[in-house]
Motif scaffolding. Sequence first.
Motif, PDB file in Angstrom:
ATOM      1  N   ASN A 218      -4.294   4.651   4.706  1.00  0.00           N
ATOM      2  CA  ASN A 218      -5.038   4.023   5.804  1.00  0.00           C
ATOM      3  C   ASN A 218      -4.589   2.576   6.010  1.00  0.00           C
ATOM      4  O   ASN A 218      -4.478   2.095   7.138  1.00  0.00           O
ATOM      5  CB  ASN A 218      -6.539   4.046   5.518  1.00  0.00           C
ATOM      6  N   GLN A 219      -4.332   1.891   4.899  1.00  0.00           N
ATOM      7  CA  GLN A 219      -3.907   0.493   4.979  1.00  0.00           C
ATOM      8  C   GLN A 219      -2.478   0.361   5.522  1.00  0.00           C
ATOM      9  O   GLN A 219      -2.167  -0.576   6.261  1.00  0.00           O
ATOM     10  CB  GLN A 219      -4.013  -0.168   3.602  1.00  0.00           C
TER      11      GLN A 219
ATOM     12  N   TYR B 208     -10.382  11.776  -7.086  1.00  0.00           N
ATOM     13  CA  TYR B 208     -10.228  10.326  -6.978  1.00  0.00           C
ATOM     14  C   TYR B 208      -8.800   9.974  -6.569  1.00  0.00           C
ATOM     15  O   TYR B 208      -8.558   9.053  -5.781  1.00  0.00           O
ATOM     16  CB  TYR B 208     -10.577   9.630  -8.294  1.00  0.00           C
TER      17      TYR B 208
ATOM     18  N   GLU C 265      -2.896   0.836   9.178  1.00  0.00           N
ATOM     19  CA  GLU C 265      -3.525  -0.345   9.781  1.00  0.00           C
ATOM     20  C   GLU C 265      -2.522  -1.478   9.958  1.00  0.00           C
ATOM     21  O   GLU C 265      -2.519  -2.173  10.985  1.00  0.00           O
ATOM     22  CB  GLU C 265      -4.696  -0.811   8.917  1.00  0.00           C
TER      23      GLU C 265
ATOM     24  N   PHE D  28      -8.535  10.361  -2.940  1.00  0.00           N
ATOM     25  CA  PHE D  28      -9.248   9.257  -2.298  1.00  0.00           C
ATOM     26  C   PHE D  28      -8.399   7.986  -2.336  1.00  0.00           C
ATOM     27  O   PHE D  28      -8.265   7.288  -1.329  1.00  0.00           O
ATOM     28  CB  PHE D  28     -10.581   9.016  -3.006  1.00  0.00           C
ATOM     29  N   ARG D  29      -7.818   7.702  -3.503  1.00  0.00           N
ATOM     30  CA  ARG D  29      -7.002   6.497  -3.649  1.00  0.00           C
ATOM     31  C   ARG D  29      -5.773   6.565  -2.745  1.00  0.00           C
ATOM     32  O   ARG D  29      -5.397   5.570  -2.099  1.00  0.00           O
ATOM     33  CB  ARG D  29      -6.575   6.328  -5.107  1.00  0.00           C
TER      34      ARG D  29
ATOM     35  N   ARG E  70      -5.419   8.319   0.085  1.00  0.00           N
ATOM     36  CA  ARG E  70      -5.824   8.200   1.488  1.00  0.00           C
ATOM     37  C   ARG E  70      -6.175   6.756   1.848  1.00  0.00           C
ATOM     38  O   ARG E  70      -5.862   6.286   2.940  1.00  0.00           O
ATOM     39  CB  ARG E  70      -7.021   9.117   1.753  1.00  0.00           C
ATOM     40  N   GLN E  71      -6.838   6.056   0.929  1.00  0.00           N
ATOM     41  CA  GLN E  71      -7.174   4.656   1.190  1.00  0.00           C
ATOM     42  C   GLN E  71      -5.910   3.824   1.371  1.00  0.00           C
ATOM     43  O   GLN E  71      -5.832   2.966   2.260  1.00  0.00           O
ATOM     44  CB  GLN E  71      -8.030   4.089   0.043  1.00  0.00           C
ATOM     45  N   ALA E  72      -4.922   4.073   0.521  1.00  0.00           N
ATOM     46  CA  ALA E  72      -3.658   3.339   0.621  1.00  0.00           C
ATOM     47  C   ALA E  72      -2.949   3.654   1.935  1.00  0.00           C
ATOM     48  O   ALA E  72      -2.430   2.760   2.614  1.00  0.00           O
ATOM     49  CB  ALA E  72      -2.751   3.681  -0.570  1.00  0.00           C
TER      50      ALA E  72
ATOM     51  N   PHE F  11       0.811  -1.213   0.000  1.00  0.00           N
ATOM     52  CA  PHE F  11       0.000   0.000   0.000  1.00  0.00           C
ATOM     53  C   PHE F  11       0.848   1.269   0.000  1.00  0.00           C
ATOM     54  O   PHE F  11       0.391   2.312  -0.480  1.00  0.00           O
ATOM     55  CB  PHE F  11      -0.988  -0.026   1.163  1.00  0.00           C
TER      56      PHE F  11
END
Length: 244
Positions: free
Chosen positions: A126-127, A116, A130, A119-120, A122-124, A98
């Motif tokens: 976040n992972q 987008y 995590e 968004f992409r 931030r999603q990465a 990620f």
Amino acid sequence: MFKKMLTILISSLLIGNIVAWFSGAAPIDFKKIDYSKTEVEQLEFLTAELGEDQSDPELMLQLGQLYSYHNEINRAGELLGAAYQQDPQNMLIKASYFSNEGKLAGAMFDPAMGLYKLFRLRQAMNQVDEAALQASSDFDVRLVRLLTFSFVGEVSGHFDRVFEDEDWFIPLIEKDTDAFPTEVRQLVYLALANAYRVKGQDNRDELNIALDYFQKAESLAECPNTMQDACEQLSQVVVTLGEA
């Protein structure tokens, strides 16, 4: 044994790009970083090993990391994605995959005016976070998070984690310096120096902390080839503070 040593060597590399990982709709140009002679040997060895065992996620991880650190991000994405599919519970694979996804997000063209793309990214990120939370005592996983968020900066949504990682890494390193390779200690210092450079802006106290970490890194070894841009930016901090 050689494979184990190689893992340590590759873990001493780093995402060393002083570029904005998010800049609206326009693609970011992650320029390819030249491989040193040792890295070429690593590349050849890993490629040969993976040719003999194409289902080994550890080999995919190591080769994928090597590609990512040198900005061959599409090649890295293929390998790290395959490794993650095979072993999604391996937090180092997850964090590395990620982290590279964040680069791929930055490199894309987004017709949605960058929405987008953000968004992409931030999603990465976040992972990546995590993975580090799930493996909070794993040095390598937390190192990936530290390096990633230090250079992605505030747009990651998790920049404060850098300073949590500082509180974790520094006592650990100072307690037993000899337990960690020089290259690894140098990378921790460079990542933290960059984070305080970003955080400090016009704050002299923060910039002094950045300078202190940079000088510690410089005292250990020459700037690694994957970190040349970072070292140049940090050298400017020295000039700025000297002129102030």
